[in-house]
Design an enzyme around this catalytic site. Sequence first.
Site, mmCIF file in Angstrom:
data_model
loop_
_atom_site.group_PDB
_atom_site.id
_atom_site.type_symbol
_atom_site.label_atom_id
_atom_site.label_comp_id
_atom_site.label_asym_id
_atom_site.label_seq_id
_atom_site.Cartn_x
_atom_site.Cartn_y
_atom_site.Cartn_z
ATOM 1 N N PRO A 10 -47.213 40.620 -6.200
ATOM 2 C CG PRO A 10 -44.993 41.136 -5.811
ATOM 3 C CD PRO A 10 -46.064 40.175 -5.408
ATOM 4 C CG ASN A 11 -45.535 44.580 -10.199
ATOM 5 O OD1 ASN A 11 -45.888 45.740 -10.065
ATOM 6 N ND2 ASN A 11 -44.351 44.151 -9.796
ATOM 7 N NE ARG A 18 -49.137 49.712 -18.524
ATOM 8 C CZ ARG A 18 -49.159 50.419 -17.404
ATOM 9 N NH1 ARG A 18 -48.392 50.067 -16.401
ATOM 10 N NH2 ARG A 18 -49.923 51.474 -17.296
ATOM 11 C CE1 TYR A 23 -45.273 37.329 -16.194
ATOM 12 C CE2 TYR A 23 -44.988 39.633 -16.804
ATOM 13 C CZ TYR A 23 -44.520 38.489 -16.183
ATOM 14 O OH TYR A 23 -43.303 38.502 -15.552
ATOM 15 C CG ASN A 75 -48.130 33.997 -9.820
ATOM 16 O OD1 ASN A 75 -46.967 34.098 -9.416
ATOM 17 N ND2 ASN A 75 -48.477 34.265 -11.065
ATOM 18 C CB ALA A 78 -41.152 39.776 -8.000
ATOM 19 C CD GLU A 99 -43.687 28.065 -6.942
ATOM 20 O OE1 GLU A 99 -43.330 27.133 -6.181
ATOM 21 O OE2 GLU A 99 -42.876 28.769 -7.576
ATOM 22 C CG HIS A 101 -44.601 30.825 -11.463
ATOM 23 N ND1 HIS A 101 -44.486 31.976 -10.712
ATOM 24 C CD2 HIS A 101 -44.094 29.825 -10.711
ATOM 25 C CE1 HIS A 101 -43.911 31.671 -9.560
ATOM 26 N NE2 HIS A 101 -43.669 30.382 -9.528
ATOM 27 N NE ARG A 108 -40.012 35.705 -17.964
ATOM 28 C CZ ARG A 108 -40.756 36.534 -17.219
ATOM 29 N NH1 ARG A 108 -41.703 36.052 -16.429
ATOM 30 N NH2 ARG A 108 -40.563 37.836 -17.287
#
Length: 151
Positions: A10-11, A18, A23, A75, A78, A99, A101, A108
Amino acid sequence: MATIQLIHGPNLNLLGSREPVIYGHTGLAEIEQRCSTAATARGFKLQSMQSNAEHELIEAVQQTAATDVGFIVINPAAFTHTSVALRDALAAVGLPFIEVHLSNVFAREPFRAESYFSDLAVGVISGLGHQGYEYAVEWAAQYLVAAERDN
Ligand code: CA2
């Protein structure tokens, strides 16, 4: 030759537009193009999907069982920190996966250091930005070459 499946959670459709400080400036289409080039150079196909919906990600993982997909680069975004259901789908299918990221999740908020996927993954890449996907696809291609040679 097998297919490498790229799955974005998601996103991640917002990439490039953004929060570039976290990112990066590279959009999803460019990431997919770079990964496709890397896969093709080694003789593999690349399929890519992104969804903001957990059930669609689960279905994409389940569908790999009926195809020639031999490796998944994911990825979970969330859902990394929340989704037992997506974890179970990957475990059920049993394909090797990396995986990825974009950000360094260990630098973070503490909740981002927890993953439902890392212990099942062949490996984890975190904090290398969009290049992390390309490294993962390169590694996946080498893994598949070795697997085909050894069979
Ligand atoms: O660093 C990563 O790749 C993450 O998987 C990204 C997720 C975050 O929840 C994970 O903890 C780490 C968030 C993806 C949101 O993507 C956006 C992209 C551009 C603008 C806004 C959000």
